[in-house]
Motif scaffolding. Sequence first.
Motif, PDB file in Angstrom:
ATOM      1  N   GLY A  54       0.834  -1.207   0.000  1.00  0.00           N
ATOM      2  CA  GLY A  54       0.000   0.000   0.000  1.00  0.00           C
ATOM      3  C   GLY A  54       0.852   1.234   0.000  1.00  0.00           C
ATOM      4  O   GLY A  54       1.172   1.757   1.064  1.00  0.00           O
ATOM      5  N   ARG A  71      -1.738   6.193   0.704  1.00  0.00           N
ATOM      6  CA  ARG A  71      -2.123   6.364   2.111  1.00  0.00           C
ATOM      7  C   ARG A  71      -3.473   7.055   2.265  1.00  0.00           C
ATOM      8  O   ARG A  71      -3.892   7.339   3.381  1.00  0.00           O
ATOM      9  N   GLY A 104      -6.595   6.179   1.968  1.00  0.00           N
ATOM     10  CA  GLY A 104      -7.703   5.530   2.658  1.00  0.00           C
ATOM     11  C   GLY A 104      -7.381   5.057   4.048  1.00  0.00           C
ATOM     12  O   GLY A 104      -8.174   4.380   4.674  1.00  0.00           O
ATOM     13  N   ARG A 105      -6.206   5.390   4.552  1.00  0.00           N
ATOM     14  CA  ARG A 105      -5.783   4.829   5.830  1.00  0.00           C
ATOM     15  C   ARG A 105      -6.594   5.357   7.012  1.00  0.00           C
ATOM     16  O   ARG A 105      -6.751   4.668   8.010  1.00  0.00           O
ATOM     17  N   THR A 155      -9.544   3.231   7.950  1.00  0.00           N
ATOM     18  CA  THR A 155      -9.271   1.871   8.436  1.00  0.00           C
ATOM     19  C   THR A 155      -8.399   1.852   9.679  1.00  0.00           C
ATOM     20  O   THR A 155      -8.133   0.786  10.224  1.00  0.00           O
ATOM     21  N   GLN A 156      -7.951   3.024  10.131  1.00  0.00           N
ATOM     22  CA  GLN A 156      -6.979   3.040  11.221  1.00  0.00           C
ATOM     23  C   GLN A 156      -7.509   2.368  12.482  1.00  0.00           C
ATOM     24  O   GLN A 156      -6.795   1.593  13.123  1.00  0.00           O
ATOM     25  N   THR A 210      -3.784  -5.847   7.647  1.00  0.00           N
ATOM     26  CA  THR A 210      -3.873  -4.447   7.244  1.00  0.00           C
ATOM     27  C   THR A 210      -4.196  -4.327   5.764  1.00  0.00           C
ATOM     28  O   THR A 210      -5.054  -3.527   5.354  1.00  0.00           O
ATOM     29  N   SER A 211      -3.540  -5.120   4.936  1.00  0.00           N
ATOM     30  CA  SER A 211      -3.760  -5.066   3.491  1.00  0.00           C
ATOM     31  C   SER A 211      -5.182  -5.481   3.131  1.00  0.00           C
ATOM     32  O   SER A 211      -5.801  -4.906   2.232  1.00  0.00           O
ATOM     33  N   GLU A 230      -7.584  -2.611   4.180  1.00  0.00           N
ATOM     34  CA  GLU A 230      -7.478  -1.493   3.252  1.00  0.00           C
ATOM     35  C   GLU A 230      -8.147  -1.831   1.928  1.00  0.00           C
ATOM     36  O   GLU A 230      -8.785  -0.975   1.301  1.00  0.00           O
ATOM     37  N   ASP A 266     -11.912  -1.375   2.083  1.00  0.00           N
ATOM     38  CA  ASP A 266     -12.327   0.019   1.982  1.00  0.00           C
ATOM     39  C   ASP A 266     -12.065   0.590   0.592  1.00  0.00           C
ATOM     40  O   ASP A 266     -12.781   1.483   0.135  1.00  0.00           O
ATOM     41  N   ARG A 267     -11.041   0.092  -0.084  1.00  0.00           N
ATOM     42  CA  ARG A 267     -10.697   0.589  -1.418  1.00  0.00           C
ATOM     43  C   ARG A 267     -11.615   0.029  -2.496  1.00  0.00           C
ATOM     44  O   ARG A 267     -11.747   0.604  -3.578  1.00  0.00           O
TER      45      ARG A 267
END
Length: 424
Positions: free
Chosen positions: A54, A57, A59-60, A63-64, A327-328, A331, A334-335
């Motif tokens: 990724g 950044r 969209g982070r 998702t944080q 994490t991937s 993300e 959400d992407r």
Amino acid sequence: MALQTEAFVFGAAQNVLPARLTTSQPAKAMHEVPERGAVSAAPLAACGLGLLAGTRRQGRRTTQKRIQCCAVAEKEKTKTKNERPVFPFSAIVGQAEMKLSLILNVIDPKIGGVMIMGDRGTGKTTTIRALVDLLPEIPCIADDPYNSSPDEEEVMSQEVRDRKAGGEDLPLNYKKVPMIDLPLGATEDRVCGTIDIEKALTQGKKAFEPGLLAKANRGILYVDEVNLLDDHLVDVLLDSAAGGWNTVEREGISICHPAKFILVGSGNPEEGELRPQLLDRFGMHALIRTERDPELRVKIVESTREFADDPVTFREKYTGDNSEFATSILEAQDRLKEVKTPPELARKISEVCSELNIDGLRGDIVTNRAARAYCAFDGRTEVTSDDVGKVITLCLRHRLRKDVLDTMDGGDKVEKVYRAIFET
């Protein structure tokens, strides 16, 4: 496509991973030159599946919080002694088709589940449990038997909707993503739900006792040896998985509750195949084989022994890799809504399905969804022909059978037609 990070490389569609990359060692930076049609990805070496960690950044922020929950959950899983330890997902060697299919279904559950067919003792159940284990906990209404979401109405029971509409303050708790094993001897009542006999006898009331479909809501329903399950039960599972709801009519009681789950079936082809009509209902089909490379077999044996001897220490070695995978995936979820498929690629996908004489439109729909999920997993927002090439065999090979006596195509026919249409 330009190289964005230190990369692992996917192989061709039939060999999703080159054998030299299927290691079970902790992640180390490796550099490979992309082959024709290959996809560059971040170095998650332990699993070997290619993905970009990724570089974007944007969209982070969304998702944080979920990523932090995932990290906390992973830390607690390693330390908790009362829980049954789960083999780390990033330590599993090989079986790239199975792992990729499962990940794409987690990113987009509307793909329609996975049918995994292959040899005995190839880690099917272990892989599924490992994937569920690295996902973060989900918020659920505390006193609801259906794992109802506090925000998403499509996975919220009618009772919770009514309470929420009435302005009631609903208590929450966090649960692991449910994974329900469906035993071969399960009855339809046990699967769908039935009358609560205890309340009927003690209180004289008709009450509903939720079944396995209710428990699987917002999770994964795993059916081992699905080819040995009664066809009518398979139909019930597929209908619920596709519609997201389960309706039960029992002794004057009519209940409709959410049952949105990822259906994963597995089986051994030697014990028989599913009927083509049922196979077509599964979104993807993964073929797995016993590893033949002696060195990789030794690695598998050693890692299994290490995990059995000291599971906590073994899991700690792969905590970082598992967190990076989680994490991937988050993300990518959400992407996904931002990913677009160019009209020309969508037309070519339909050309492939038409050339293969595939009945219905499920093949077109699932291939488009899987390509979008793969693109999101790779950290991009526009589908390419390479994305389609990585998933099209998994989405179409099981739809070629027209007769119950036909044998399953390994994917060569799909690959040949794909190349003829996409590479000309």
